[in-house]
Design a protein around this motif. Structure first.
Motif, PDB file in Angstrom:
ATOM      1  N   ARG A 296      73.267  66.267 -34.582  1.00 46.84           N
ATOM      2  CA  ARG A 296      72.744  67.240 -35.302  1.00 46.84           C
ATOM      3  C   ARG A 296      71.092  67.079 -35.003  1.00 46.84           C
ATOM      4  N   VAL A 297      70.815  68.308 -35.050  1.00 48.25           N
ATOM      5  CA  VAL A 297      69.313  68.795 -34.823  1.00 48.25           C
ATOM      6  C   VAL A 297      68.808  69.002 -36.245  1.00 48.25           C
ATOM      7  N   PRO A 298      67.546  68.343 -36.306  1.00 46.97           N
ATOM      8  CA  PRO A 298      67.012  68.658 -38.019  1.00 46.97           C
ATOM      9  C   PRO A 298      66.462  69.855 -38.049  1.00 46.97           C
ATOM     10  N   ILE A 299      66.736  70.700 -39.160  1.00 43.28           N
ATOM     11  CA  ILE A 299      66.426  72.028 -39.244  1.00 43.28           C
ATOM     12  C   ILE A 299      65.187  72.274 -40.016  1.00 43.28           C
ATOM     13  N   ALA A 300      64.538  71.154 -40.619  1.00 44.12           N
ATOM     14  CA  ALA A 300      63.532  71.234 -41.582  1.00 44.12           C
ATOM     15  C   ALA A 300      63.045  69.681 -41.484  1.00 44.12           C
ATOM     16  N   THR A 301      61.836  69.656 -41.886  1.00 44.45           N
ATOM     17  CA  THR A 301      61.264  68.147 -42.106  1.00 44.45           C
ATOM     18  C   THR A 301      60.572  68.300 -43.605  1.00 44.45           C
TER      19      THR A 301
ATOM     20  N   LEU B 213      83.077  53.286 -38.617  1.00 44.48           N
ATOM     21  CA  LEU B 213      82.206  52.133 -38.612  1.00 44.48           C
ATOM     22  C   LEU B 213      80.445  52.353 -38.670  1.00 44.48           C
ATOM     23  N   GLU B 214      80.025  53.241 -37.835  1.00 44.19           N
ATOM     24  CA  GLU B 214      78.642  53.593 -37.822  1.00 44.19           C
ATOM     25  C   GLU B 214      78.125  54.153 -39.024  1.00 44.19           C
ATOM     26  N   ASN B 215      79.074  55.009 -39.805  1.00 45.88           N
ATOM     27  CA  ASN B 215      78.517  55.540 -41.210  1.00 45.88           C
ATOM     28  C   ASN B 215      78.596  54.444 -42.140  1.00 45.88           C
TER      29      ASN B 215
ATOM     30  N   HIS C  12      66.033  60.605 -39.588  1.00 43.78           N
ATOM     31  CA  HIS C  12      66.738  61.633 -39.708  1.00 43.78           C
ATOM     32  C   HIS C  12      67.783  61.499 -41.028  1.00 43.78           C
ATOM     33  N   MET C  13      67.919  62.610 -41.532  1.00 47.34           N
ATOM     34  CA  MET C  13      68.880  62.660 -42.898  1.00 47.34           C
ATOM     35  C   MET C  13      69.865  63.617 -42.958  1.00 47.34           C
ATOM     36  N   ILE C  14      71.172  63.254 -43.434  1.00 50.28           N
ATOM     37  CA  ILE C  14      72.250  64.216 -43.548  1.00 50.28           C
ATOM     38  C   ILE C  14      72.135  64.507 -45.305  1.00 50.28           C
ATOM     39  N   LEU C  15      71.985  65.789 -45.511  1.00 46.17           N
ATOM     40  CA  LEU C  15      72.162  65.800 -46.648  1.00 46.17           C
ATOM     41  C   LEU C  15      73.575  66.079 -47.445  1.00 46.17           C
TER      42      LEU C  15
ATOM     43  N   ASP D  27      71.867  58.167 -37.693  1.00 51.20           N
ATOM     44  CA  ASP D  27      71.020  57.514 -36.693  1.00 51.20           C
ATOM     45  C   ASP D  27      71.700  58.475 -35.272  1.00 51.20           C
ATOM     46  N   PRO D  28      70.847  59.304 -34.593  1.00 55.53           N
ATOM     47  CA  PRO D  28      71.324  59.906 -33.676  1.00 55.53           C
ATOM     48  C   PRO D  28      71.788  59.351 -32.340  1.00 55.53           C
ATOM     49  N   THR D  29      71.621  58.220 -32.166  1.00 57.68           N
ATOM     50  CA  THR D  29      71.870  57.435 -30.982  1.00 57.68           C
ATOM     51  C   THR D  29      73.635  56.887 -31.146  1.00 57.68           C
ATOM     52  N   LYS D  30      73.995  57.040 -32.528  1.00 58.09           N
ATOM     53  CA  LYS D  30      75.440  56.418 -32.570  1.00 58.09           C
ATOM     54  C   LYS D  30      76.409  57.126 -31.989  1.00 58.09           C
ATOM     55  N   HIS D  31      76.404  58.593 -31.736  1.00 55.63           N
ATOM     56  CA  HIS D  31      77.242  59.421 -31.119  1.00 55.63           C
ATOM     57  C   HIS D  31      77.642  58.936 -29.799  1.00 55.63           C
ATOM     58  N   ALA D  32      76.580  58.543 -28.881  1.00 57.06           N
ATOM     59  CA  ALA D  32      77.099  58.040 -27.656  1.00 57.06           C
ATOM     60  C   ALA D  32      77.944  56.707 -27.687  1.00 57.06           C
TER      61      ALA D  32
END
Length: 500
Positions: A70-75, A160-162, A199-202, A222-227
């Motif tokens: 995911r790419v953050p769409i707001a801060t 596992l990552e979540n 980064h946060m997932i609502l 964590d954006p690195t977990k997908h790899a």
């Protein structure tokens, strides 16, 4: 048609389309068995789980959230926060596992649910100091025909990552954040202590009407977990087998020859006919009990005795028909032969023995009885107590297990009338024959007129239609009732002689 019963206007269709596209891109599929008796919410969760997602109730809207970069769409800045933040650093220990055993259905294991290899993270294990493992069922994930278990491994990797993400984090925000939805990804401004740059997932948002605040529930992302998830591999569990032990020769049994073959399906229903000294076979195609399809030629077997019963067999070695006096026990015990039919030859004067077999031909002695009535003909049933005649029924509706009122074949007299059970029925196409105003029958149908007589001997051709063959235990007869209410005694078919 089944589902959760929600109007399309209350479904976040765009999110489900996104989830389907992600599943297609990842090569994830969904398969298995559910029923309308299952809990609808659990079925929806299982479907989404197979695609790396989960359902979300966003007010009155049914949405979903799918694991994907995911790419953050707001801060979220410091000025957006209007109350105290509750931010646990980790999830509870019982949920913070470092290994997951995925279970799924495997074609190689006869579609049984099997456990895969444990999906474990070495860095998590080192940090925890001990193994923390749980089993997660992926009910609608199937491994079909190969050892590719990547879907189950990747889904377990995401779970596992979540489990190591921090949350749930609650944060009261200003009213402008009301338009964001569960599943959106946002970033935290560097001025927010403890969460800066994360980064946060609502996960959930609501509205406090009294204060105008928007309480938002979220977890870290964590954006690195997908790899790491898609770098994982696994193998299918071995298929258990049983090795046959070596048996000493002294304990080995010699192979036992099987008995004669029999026909399970054939192209001509009644290919045999007989006279006083011969049996004639019409050419036909047939499948025998070991699956072989055979072509039988036309042939006449002569030199037979009159008024005698023979077993007609096909000699597989000699490729010819033979007629052996019944019961032909030696031939029946050999797999050299195919049993075709039992046939009875006529008397010298051209008549046929009336008991225990009926006249020859299609419905002749070899078939143990007469032809068949049209499906609309009426057959006399026994009454409920089986003490006398009852109602009539269309021949096409009669079934094995019903009881008819009939006269036992072979002897006249009122004591031979009684209730007899139907043991066999079959509907098939046949030429038709008309005998006066009697019900239409197949040409080989046998009527009792001071002796058994065929329809084609006393009637005329009447086109073609569907007829019913039936067998009546003990009596070997049944009664057809014509439009005028007359009882017309007819001969049955013998069930064990039917090959179609």
């Amino acid at each position: 048609m089944a589902g959760v019963g929600i109007d399309i206007r209350n479904i976040d269709v765009a999110r489900y389309v996104e989830g389907a596209a992600i599943a297609d891109f990842n090569g994830w599929t969904c398969g298995g068995e559910v029923t309308t008796g299952d809990d609808k919410w659990q079925v929806l969760k299982s479907i989404l789980q197979a695609g790396g997602g989960e359902p979300i109730k966003d007010g009155a809207t049914l949405s979903c959230m799918v694991n994907a970069p995911r790419v953050p769409i707001a801060t979220i800045g410091r000025d957006d926060i209007v109350g105290e933040i509750n931010a646990p650093k980790t999830q509870p220990r019982r949920d913070r596992v470092n290994g997951i055993i995925p279970t799924f259905r495997s074609e190689a294991h006869f579609w049984e649910v099997v456990p895969g290899e444990v999906v474990r993270d070495a860095a998590m294990l080192a940090k925890d100091g001990d193994e923390r493992t749980k089993e997660v069922p992926y009910g609608l994930v199937q491994v079909e025909g190969s050892d590719d278990v990547s879907q189950a491994v990747e889904l377990a990797g995401y779970d596992l990552e979540n489990a190591r993400e921090a949350g749930p984090i609650t944060m009261p925000l200003k009213l402008r954040w009301l338009g964001f939805k569960a599943g959106d990804c946002v970033a935290i401004d560097g001025e927010v202590r403890g969460l800066a740059g994360r980064h946060m997932i609502l996960l959930k948002r609501s509205l406090d009407p009294a204060t105008g605040m928007v309480p938002m529930t979220m977890r870290t992302e964590d954006p690195t977990k997908h790899a790491r998830v898609f770098a994982r591999t696994g193998t299918l569990p071995p298929v258990p087998g049983v090795d046959r032990p070596d048996v000493p020769g002294d304990y080995s049994l010699p192979p036992v020859n099987r008995a004669a073959h029999f026909i399970i399906r054939q192209s001509v229903a009644y290919p045999l006919d007989s006279t006083a000294d011969s049996i004639t076979i019409e050419a036909f195609e047939a499948t025998i009990d070991d699956g072989r399809a055979l072509s039988f030629p036309a042939q006449t077997i002569g030199g037979l005795d009159d008024a005698s019963t023979y077993l007609v067999l096909w000699d597989l070695d000699a490729a010819t028909f033979v007629a052996v006096p019944a019961p032909a026990l030696t031939e029946v015990a050999s797999d050299r032969y195919v049993i075709v039919r039992e046939m009875t030859t006529a008397n010298v004067d051209g008549t046929y023995p009336t008991y225990p077999t009926a006249p020859g031909g299609d419905g002749g002695g070899g078939y143990g009885g007469g032809g068949c009535p049209i499906v609309t003909a009426r057959i006399l049933l026994a009454n409920a107590d089986r003490t006398g005649p009852g109602a009539t029924i269309a021949a096409g509706a009669i079934e094995a297990g019903m009881w008819v009122w009939a006269q036992r074949e072979g002897e006249a007299g009122s004591d031979r009338w009684g209730a007899y059970p139907v043991t066999f029925t079959r509907v098939f196409d046949s030429p038709l024959c008309a005998v006066g105003d009697r019900p239409l029958t197949s040409p080989s149908h046998l009527w009792w007129d001071d002796g058994w007589v065929r329809s084609d001997a006393i009637g005329t051709a009447a086109g073609a239609g569907k007829v019913v063959a039936l067998s009546v235990a003990d009596a070997a007869t049944y009664v057809l009732v014509d439009a005028a209410g007359r009882w017309l005694l007819s001969h049955n078919k013998r069930a064990e002689a039917e090959a179609l």
